[in-house]
Design a protein around this motif. Structure first.
Motif, PDB file in Angstrom:
ATOM      1  N   ARG A   1       0.839  -1.213   0.000  1.00  0.00           N
ATOM      2  CA  ARG A   1       0.000   0.000   0.000  1.00  0.00           C
ATOM      3  C   ARG A   1       0.867   1.254   0.000  1.00  0.00           C
ATOM      4  O   ARG A   1       0.618   2.198  -0.755  1.00  0.00           O
ATOM      5  CB  ARG A   1      -0.920  -0.006   1.225  1.00  0.00           C
ATOM      6  CG  ARG A   1      -2.346  -0.366   0.916  1.00  0.00           C
ATOM      7  CD  ARG A   1      -3.275  -0.058   2.070  1.00  0.00           C
ATOM      8  NE  ARG A   1      -2.869  -0.662   3.327  1.00  0.00           N
ATOM      9  CZ  ARG A   1      -3.194  -1.882   3.740  1.00  0.00           C
ATOM     10  NH1 ARG A   1      -3.950  -2.623   2.982  1.00  0.00           N
ATOM     11  NH2 ARG A   1      -2.795  -2.334   4.897  1.00  0.00           N
ATOM     12  N   ARG A   2       1.881   1.282   0.870  1.00  0.00           N
ATOM     13  CA  ARG A   2       2.768   2.455   0.911  1.00  0.00           C
ATOM     14  C   ARG A   2       3.521   2.609  -0.417  1.00  0.00           C
ATOM     15  O   ARG A   2       3.688   3.725  -0.903  1.00  0.00           O
ATOM     16  CB  ARG A   2       3.770   2.323   2.062  1.00  0.00           C
ATOM     17  CG  ARG A   2       3.143   2.561   3.409  1.00  0.00           C
ATOM     18  CD  ARG A   2       4.184   2.707   4.489  1.00  0.00           C
ATOM     19  NE  ARG A   2       5.199   1.674   4.394  1.00  0.00           N
ATOM     20  CZ  ARG A   2       5.660   0.955   5.412  1.00  0.00           C
ATOM     21  NH1 ARG A   2       5.209   1.165   6.620  1.00  0.00           N
ATOM     22  NH2 ARG A   2       6.581   0.046   5.226  1.00  0.00           N
ATOM     23  N   GLY A   3       3.939   1.502  -0.990  1.00  0.00           N
ATOM     24  CA  GLY A   3       4.635   1.565  -2.281  1.00  0.00           C
ATOM     25  C   GLY A   3       3.747   2.110  -3.378  1.00  0.00           C
ATOM     26  O   GLY A   3       4.168   2.926  -4.201  1.00  0.00           O
ATOM     27  N   GLU A   4       2.495   1.673  -3.393  1.00  0.00           N
ATOM     28  CA  GLU A   4       1.557   2.174  -4.403  1.00  0.00           C
ATOM     29  C   GLU A   4       1.296   3.663  -4.205  1.00  0.00           C
ATOM     30  O   GLU A   4       1.175   4.421  -5.176  1.00  0.00           O
ATOM     31  CB  GLU A   4       0.254   1.379  -4.351  1.00  0.00           C
ATOM     32  CG  GLU A   4       0.394  -0.025  -4.898  1.00  0.00           C
ATOM     33  CD  GLU A   4      -0.856  -0.870  -4.707  1.00  0.00           C
ATOM     34  OE1 GLU A   4      -1.747  -0.477  -3.913  1.00  0.00           O
ATOM     35  OE2 GLU A   4      -0.924  -1.937  -5.345  1.00  0.00           O
ATOM     36  N   SER A   5       1.203   4.101  -2.944  1.00  0.00           N
ATOM     37  CA  SER A   5       0.993   5.519  -2.660  1.00  0.00           C
ATOM     38  C   SER A   5       2.185   6.336  -3.152  1.00  0.00           C
ATOM     39  O   SER A   5       2.008   7.395  -3.786  1.00  0.00           O
ATOM     40  CB  SER A   5       0.786   5.719  -1.162  1.00  0.00           C
ATOM     41  OG  SER A   5       0.741   7.083  -0.840  1.00  0.00           O
ATOM     42  N   LEU A   6       3.387   5.854  -2.865  1.00  0.00           N
ATOM     43  CA  LEU A   6       4.578   6.563  -3.340  1.00  0.00           C
ATOM     44  C   LEU A   6       4.645   6.582  -4.862  1.00  0.00           C
ATOM     45  O   LEU A   6       5.032   7.598  -5.463  1.00  0.00           O
ATOM     46  CB  LEU A   6       5.844   5.907  -2.769  1.00  0.00           C
ATOM     47  CG  LEU A   6       6.103   6.148  -1.286  1.00  0.00           C
ATOM     48  CD1 LEU A   6       7.276   5.296  -0.817  1.00  0.00           C
ATOM     49  CD2 LEU A   6       6.380   7.614  -1.042  1.00  0.00           C
ATOM     50  N   LEU A   7       4.260   5.473  -5.478  1.00  0.00           N
ATOM     51  CA  LEU A   7       4.253   5.416  -6.940  1.00  0.00           C
ATOM     52  C   LEU A   7       3.300   6.457  -7.520  1.00  0.00           C
ATOM     53  O   LEU A   7       3.635   7.148  -8.487  1.00  0.00           O
ATOM     54  CB  LEU A   7       3.868   4.009  -7.407  1.00  0.00           C
ATOM     55  CG  LEU A   7       3.790   3.803  -8.919  1.00  0.00           C
ATOM     56  CD1 LEU A   7       5.145   4.042  -9.573  1.00  0.00           C
ATOM     57  CD2 LEU A   7       3.270   2.414  -9.241  1.00  0.00           C
ATOM     58  N   GLU A   8       2.129   6.617  -6.924  1.00  0.00           N
ATOM     59  CA  GLU A   8       1.175   7.627  -7.388  1.00  0.00           C
ATOM     60  C   GLU A   8       1.758   9.029  -7.245  1.00  0.00           C
ATOM     61  O   GLU A   8       1.612   9.866  -8.146  1.00  0.00           O
ATOM     62  CB  GLU A   8      -0.136   7.524  -6.610  1.00  0.00           C
ATOM     63  CG  GLU A   8      -1.000   6.357  -7.009  1.00  0.00           C
ATOM     64  CD  GLU A   8      -2.284   6.286  -6.193  1.00  0.00           C
ATOM     65  OE1 GLU A   8      -2.740   7.338  -5.687  1.00  0.00           O
ATOM     66  OE2 GLU A   8      -2.834   5.182  -6.071  1.00  0.00           O
ATOM     67  N   GLN A   9       2.429   9.292  -6.108  1.00  0.00           N
ATOM     68  CA  GLN A   9       3.040  10.609  -5.903  1.00  0.00           C
ATOM     69  C   GLN A   9       4.129  10.869  -6.948  1.00  0.00           C
ATOM     70  O   GLN A   9       4.222  11.974  -7.501  1.00  0.00           O
ATOM     71  CB  GLN A   9       3.635  10.698  -4.494  1.00  0.00           C
ATOM     72  CG  GLN A   9       2.601  10.745  -3.394  1.00  0.00           C
ATOM     73  CD  GLN A   9       3.253  10.712  -2.014  1.00  0.00           C
ATOM     74  OE1 GLN A   9       4.463  10.760  -1.889  1.00  0.00           O
ATOM     75  NE2 GLN A   9       2.416  10.635  -0.989  1.00  0.00           N
ATOM     76  N   ILE A  10       4.930   9.855  -7.217  1.00  0.00           N
ATOM     77  CA  ILE A  10       6.001  10.014  -8.214  1.00  0.00           C
ATOM     78  C   ILE A  10       5.407  10.240  -9.596  1.00  0.00           C
ATOM     79  O   ILE A  10       5.864  11.116 -10.346  1.00  0.00           O
ATOM     80  CB  ILE A  10       6.926   8.779  -8.196  1.00  0.00           C
ATOM     81  CG1 ILE A  10       7.732   8.744  -6.895  1.00  0.00           C
ATOM     82  CG2 ILE A  10       7.856   8.768  -9.404  1.00  0.00           C
ATOM     83  CD1 ILE A  10       8.497   7.452  -6.674  1.00  0.00           C
ATOM     84  N   GLN A  11       4.369   9.475  -9.936  1.00  0.00           N
ATOM     85  CA  GLN A  11       3.739   9.652 -11.246  1.00  0.00           C
ATOM     86  C   GLN A  11       3.120  11.044 -11.366  1.00  0.00           C
ATOM     87  O   GLN A  11       3.218  11.671 -12.432  1.00  0.00           O
ATOM     88  CB  GLN A  11       2.679   8.565 -11.471  1.00  0.00           C
ATOM     89  CG  GLN A  11       3.272   7.198 -11.734  1.00  0.00           C
ATOM     90  CD  GLN A  11       2.209   6.115 -11.836  1.00  0.00           C
ATOM     91  OE1 GLN A  11       1.108   6.247 -11.302  1.00  0.00           O
ATOM     92  NE2 GLN A  11       2.560   5.030 -12.508  1.00  0.00           N
ATOM     93  N   GLN A  12       2.514  11.531 -10.293  1.00  0.00           N
ATOM     94  CA  GLN A  12       1.928  12.878 -10.320  1.00  0.00           C
ATOM     95  C   GLN A  12       3.025  13.931 -10.493  1.00  0.00           C
ATOM     96  O   GLN A  12       2.866  14.878 -11.262  1.00  0.00           O
ATOM     97  CB  GLN A  12       1.127  13.141  -9.033  1.00  0.00           C
ATOM     98  CG  GLN A  12       0.408  14.480  -9.022  1.00  0.00           C
ATOM     99  CD  GLN A  12      -0.597  14.620 -10.157  1.00  0.00           C
ATOM    100  OE1 GLN A  12      -1.336  13.680 -10.462  1.00  0.00           O
ATOM    101  NE2 GLN A  12      -0.625  15.763 -10.810  1.00  0.00           N
ATOM    102  N   ALA A  13       4.153  13.724  -9.774  1.00  0.00           N
ATOM    103  CA  ALA A  13       5.256  14.676  -9.902  1.00  0.00           C
ATOM    104  C   ALA A  13       5.821  14.654 -11.319  1.00  0.00           C
ATOM    105  O   ALA A  13       6.106  15.712 -11.894  1.00  0.00           O
ATOM    106  CB  ALA A  13       6.351  14.346  -8.884  1.00  0.00           C
TER     107      ALA A  13
END
Length: 139
Positions: free
Chosen positions: A108-120
């Protein structure tokens, strides 16, 4: 990796091979016995490094015997009752469930970080496109 019984069988086979080879070396390098009434010539056999072979095979046989003992000691004993096995399985099941929960949290934390990176990355790309449009619109 092989199971313990397969490892034990391999070690027993290796020990049999060590014993057979050591007997062959003994036969090859052993001095002939003398039978005075049957001897035709008194020739001396050539000395070789049979002591080196004896030491080598003694070491191999001892090491393999120790490995066999360790493998035998690692096998389950008759003393392990069904109740002990069931308790061990329950403990392993509980550890498995706890590990699964930790893994789900990490995912879950990895997916959240992935979303943040993709948004950035999306924001960076959008900013670059905007900058390119501004540069192209300048005279």
């Amino acid at each position: 990796m092989a199971d313990r019984l397969t490892q034990l069988q391999d070690a027993v086979n290796a020990q049999a091979e060590n014993l057979c080879n050591s007997i062959g070396v003994l036969q090859q390098f052993a001095p002939p016995s003398s039978f005075p009434e049957f001897e035709k010539s008194a020739s001396k056999p050539a000395q070789s490094s049979s002591e080196d072979y004896a030491q080598l095979f003694a070491t191999l046989i001892a090491r393999t015997a120790k490995d066999i003992d360790v493998l035998i000691d690692s096998l389950p004993s008759d003393e392990s009752s069904p109740e002990l096995q069931a308790a061990s399985l329950r403990r392993l099941e509980q550890e498995n469930q706890e590990s699964a929960k930790r893994l789900e949290e990490v995912v879950r934390r990895g997916e959240s970080l992935l979303e943040q990176i993709q948004q950035a990355l999306h924001d960076i790309a959008q900013s670059q496109l905007d900058m390119q449009r501004l540069q192209d619109s300048l005279p």
